[in-house]
Design a protein around this motif. Structure first.
Motif, mmCIF file in Angstrom:
data_model
loop_
_atom_site.group_PDB
_atom_site.id
_atom_site.type_symbol
_atom_site.label_atom_id
_atom_site.label_comp_id
_atom_site.label_asym_id
_atom_site.label_seq_id
_atom_site.Cartn_x
_atom_site.Cartn_y
_atom_site.Cartn_z
ATOM 1 N N LYS A 212 0.789 -1.233 0.000
ATOM 2 C CA LYS A 212 0.000 0.000 0.000
ATOM 3 C C LYS A 212 0.822 1.286 0.000
ATOM 4 C CE LYS A 212 -0.706 0.139 5.027
ATOM 5 N NZ LYS A 212 -1.729 0.180 6.111
ATOM 6 N N ASN A 213 2.018 1.278 0.577
ATOM 7 C CA ASN A 213 2.760 2.541 0.679
ATOM 8 C C ASN A 213 3.914 2.680 -0.310
ATOM 9 O OD1 ASN A 213 4.171 0.548 2.053
ATOM 10 N ND2 ASN A 213 5.107 1.993 3.482
ATOM 11 N N GLU A 214 4.060 1.696 -1.231
ATOM 12 C CA GLU A 214 5.152 1.767 -2.213
ATOM 13 C C GLU A 214 4.656 1.241 -3.558
ATOM 14 O OE1 GLU A 214 8.323 -0.566 -0.562
ATOM 15 O OE2 GLU A 214 8.801 0.910 0.982
ATOM 16 N N TRP A 215 4.430 2.119 -4.517
ATOM 17 C CA TRP A 215 3.891 1.697 -5.821
ATOM 18 C C TRP A 215 4.844 0.752 -6.552
ATOM 19 C CZ3 TRP A 215 7.044 2.558 -9.875
ATOM 20 C CH2 TRP A 215 7.978 3.596 -9.787
ATOM 21 N N TRP A 216 6.127 0.749 -6.209
ATOM 22 C CA TRP A 216 7.138 -0.044 -6.905
ATOM 23 C C TRP A 216 7.364 -1.436 -6.305
ATOM 24 C CZ3 TRP A 216 8.138 4.395 -4.047
ATOM 25 C CH2 TRP A 216 8.709 4.172 -2.788
ATOM 26 N N HIS A 217 6.822 -1.695 -5.127
ATOM 27 C CA HIS A 217 7.122 -2.934 -4.397
ATOM 28 C C HIS A 217 6.013 -3.957 -4.577
ATOM 29 C CE1 HIS A 217 8.697 -5.181 -0.713
ATOM 30 N NE2 HIS A 217 7.528 -5.769 -0.991
ATOM 31 N N TYR A 218 6.409 -5.164 -5.054
ATOM 32 C CA TYR A 218 5.451 -6.241 -5.298
ATOM 33 C C TYR A 218 5.861 -7.511 -4.570
ATOM 34 C CZ TYR A 218 3.455 -3.251 -8.840
ATOM 35 O OH TYR A 218 2.845 -2.193 -9.468
ATOM 36 N N ASP A 219 4.903 -8.064 -3.825
ATOM 37 C CA ASP A 219 5.103 -9.349 -3.152
ATOM 38 C C ASP A 219 4.457 -10.457 -3.978
ATOM 39 O OD1 ASP A 219 6.361 -8.147 -0.982
ATOM 40 O OD2 ASP A 219 4.474 -7.875 0.112
ATOM 41 N N PHE A 220 5.126 -11.590 -4.034
ATOM 42 C CA PHE A 220 4.613 -12.732 -4.780
ATOM 43 C C PHE A 220 3.684 -13.555 -3.895
ATOM 44 C CE2 PHE A 220 5.167 -17.019 -6.775
ATOM 45 C CZ PHE A 220 4.641 -16.689 -8.017
ATOM 46 N N ILE A 221 2.534 -13.977 -4.441
ATOM 47 C CA ILE A 221 1.616 -14.797 -3.658
ATOM 48 C C ILE A 221 2.296 -16.131 -3.309
ATOM 49 C CG2 ILE A 221 -0.503 -13.748 -4.577
ATOM 50 C CD1 ILE A 221 -0.714 -16.091 -6.517
ATOM 51 N N GLY A 222 2.033 -16.594 -2.101
ATOM 52 C CA GLY A 222 2.667 -17.830 -1.657
ATOM 53 C C GLY A 222 4.030 -17.625 -1.033
ATOM 54 N N TRP A 223 4.362 -16.373 -0.714
ATOM 55 C CA TRP A 223 5.677 -16.080 -0.120
ATOM 56 C C TRP A 223 5.879 -16.819 1.208
ATOM 57 C CZ3 TRP A 223 5.305 -14.159 4.730
ATOM 58 C CH2 TRP A 223 4.132 -13.485 5.093
ATOM 59 N N GLN A 224 4.774 -17.195 1.855
ATOM 60 C CA GLN A 224 4.866 -17.880 3.148
ATOM 61 C C GLN A 224 5.550 -19.244 3.030
ATOM 62 O OE1 GLN A 224 2.103 -16.790 1.629
ATOM 63 N NE2 GLN A 224 0.762 -15.689 3.018
ATOM 64 N N ASN A 225 5.644 -19.777 1.824
ATOM 65 C CA ASN A 225 6.231 -21.098 1.609
ATOM 66 C C ASN A 225 7.756 -21.071 1.485
ATOM 67 O OD1 ASN A 225 3.622 -22.276 1.486
ATOM 68 N ND2 ASN A 225 3.443 -21.671 -0.654
ATOM 69 N N TYR A 226 8.334 -19.891 1.655
ATOM 70 C CA TYR A 226 9.774 -19.743 1.464
ATOM 71 C C TYR A 226 10.423 -19.164 2.713
ATOM 72 C CZ TYR A 226 8.340 -20.526 -3.310
ATOM 73 O OH TYR A 226 7.785 -21.079 -4.446
ATOM 74 N N ALA A 227 11.564 -19.708 3.080
ATOM 75 C CA ALA A 227 12.256 -19.299 4.301
ATOM 76 C C ALA A 227 12.984 -17.972 4.123
ATOM 77 C CB ALA A 227 13.256 -20.381 4.717
ATOM 78 N N LEU A 228 13.222 -17.303 5.241
ATOM 79 C CA LEU A 228 14.086 -16.124 5.247
ATOM 80 C C LEU A 228 15.513 -16.581 4.961
ATOM 81 C CD1 LEU A 228 12.643 -14.572 8.506
ATOM 82 C CD2 LEU A 228 12.262 -13.692 6.206
ATOM 83 N N MET A 229 16.238 -15.779 4.175
ATOM 84 C CA MET A 229 17.582 -16.171 3.739
ATOM 85 C C MET A 229 18.601 -15.080 4.073
ATOM 86 S SD MET A 229 17.073 -19.086 2.051
ATOM 87 C CE MET A 229 18.380 -19.238 0.847
ATOM 88 N N ASP A 230 19.804 -15.529 4.385
ATOM 89 C CA ASP A 230 20.920 -14.606 4.576
ATOM 90 C C ASP A 230 22.151 -15.141 3.837
ATOM 91 O OD1 ASP A 230 22.087 -12.295 5.454
ATOM 92 O OD2 ASP A 230 22.676 -13.097 7.402
ATOM 93 N N ILE A 231 21.946 -15.520 2.582
ATOM 94 C CA ILE A 231 23.032 -16.007 1.721
ATOM 95 C C ILE A 231 23.513 -14.844 0.864
ATOM 96 C CG2 ILE A 231 23.714 -17.695 -0.030
ATOM 97 C CD1 ILE A 231 22.780 -18.989 2.576
#
Length: 236
Positions: A212-231
């Protein structure tokens, strides 16, 4: 008298216990909870994850979409942090995300447009740095939860003219903190609103949702199925 004298300390203990339990629920940023956040920082663990499930792989976007234009701002000092945050100007996303972006690019190409990517996968350590230094926390992800970028499931982008590679007019520059950056802001020239809304509709068709606050930022549906990464990029 004895019962009364005992009830007072018992009541006090009960009140203290209730307060402690209440505190656990209203302080989600406690050290204990932050320590339970799962972040993959082992290259071997990451490699094993996509060996089992190919959708977990982080794909370099330019390799899948050669005519994609990159403007990786965090590999320069031209960003809200005013310093270089990435050692390499590269963009990665999970395989399904990259595949859908390829479809977006193909759709846009038919209309004379293309995508310019500002940012995609972001190592978790960078999100921590952003949060520590950003004056306005509403525009950066809270490390206590992590970012969709850390999951390889978010992308920052804009439209360009496919032939000239020039950016199409949008409400604000990238990473603006202005009110006009909001995806539904209306006090703008009609042509700019059309451009922004066309991008939002196109991305939505292929499984992306603007925030809602950034016209340029898009999240992909189903993001919950992927872990946080620090690679780091150099390891990918």
């Amino acid at each position: 008298m004895k019962l009364n004298s005992l009830s007072s300390p018992i009541n006090s203990l009960m009140k203290i216990s209730a307060f402690l339990l209440f505190s656990l629920f209203i302080h989600p940023l406690s050290a204990q909870q932050k320590n339970t956040l799962k972040v993959i920082n082992s290259l071997k663990v990451y490699q094993n994850s996509f060996a089992r499930d190919p959708s977990q792989e982080l794909i370099e976007l330019r390799k899948m979409i050669p005519d994609l234009v990159l403007d990786i701002r965090y590999a320069t000092a031209n960003n809200f942090m005013k310093q270089v945050m990435y050692p390499q100007a590269r963009a990665f996303a999970r395989k399904p995300v990259a595949e859908q972006l390829k479809k977006v690019q193909a759709e846009l190409r038919k209309r004379g447009y293309g995508l310019k990517i500002y940012d995609a996968y972001r190592p978790y350590a960078i999100t921590v740095s952003f949060y520590k230094r950003a004056a306005d926390k509403s525009f950066v992800a809270n490390p206590a939860k992590g970012s969709k970028h850390n999951r390889g499931c978010a992308v920052d982008l804009t439209l360009i003219d496919f032939k000239t590679k020039k950016e199409i007019p949008m409400p604000t520059p990238y990473d603006s903190f202005a009110p006009e950056a909001a995806a539904a802001y209306q006090k703008l020239p009609a042509a700019v609103i059309r451009n922004r809304d066309f991008l939002i509709r196109t991305m939505r068709t292929y499984g992306f949702r603007v925030i809602k606050n950034e016209w340029w930022h898009y999240d992909f549906i189903g993001w919950q199925n992927y872990a946080l990464m620090d690679i780091p990029f150099k390891s990918l």
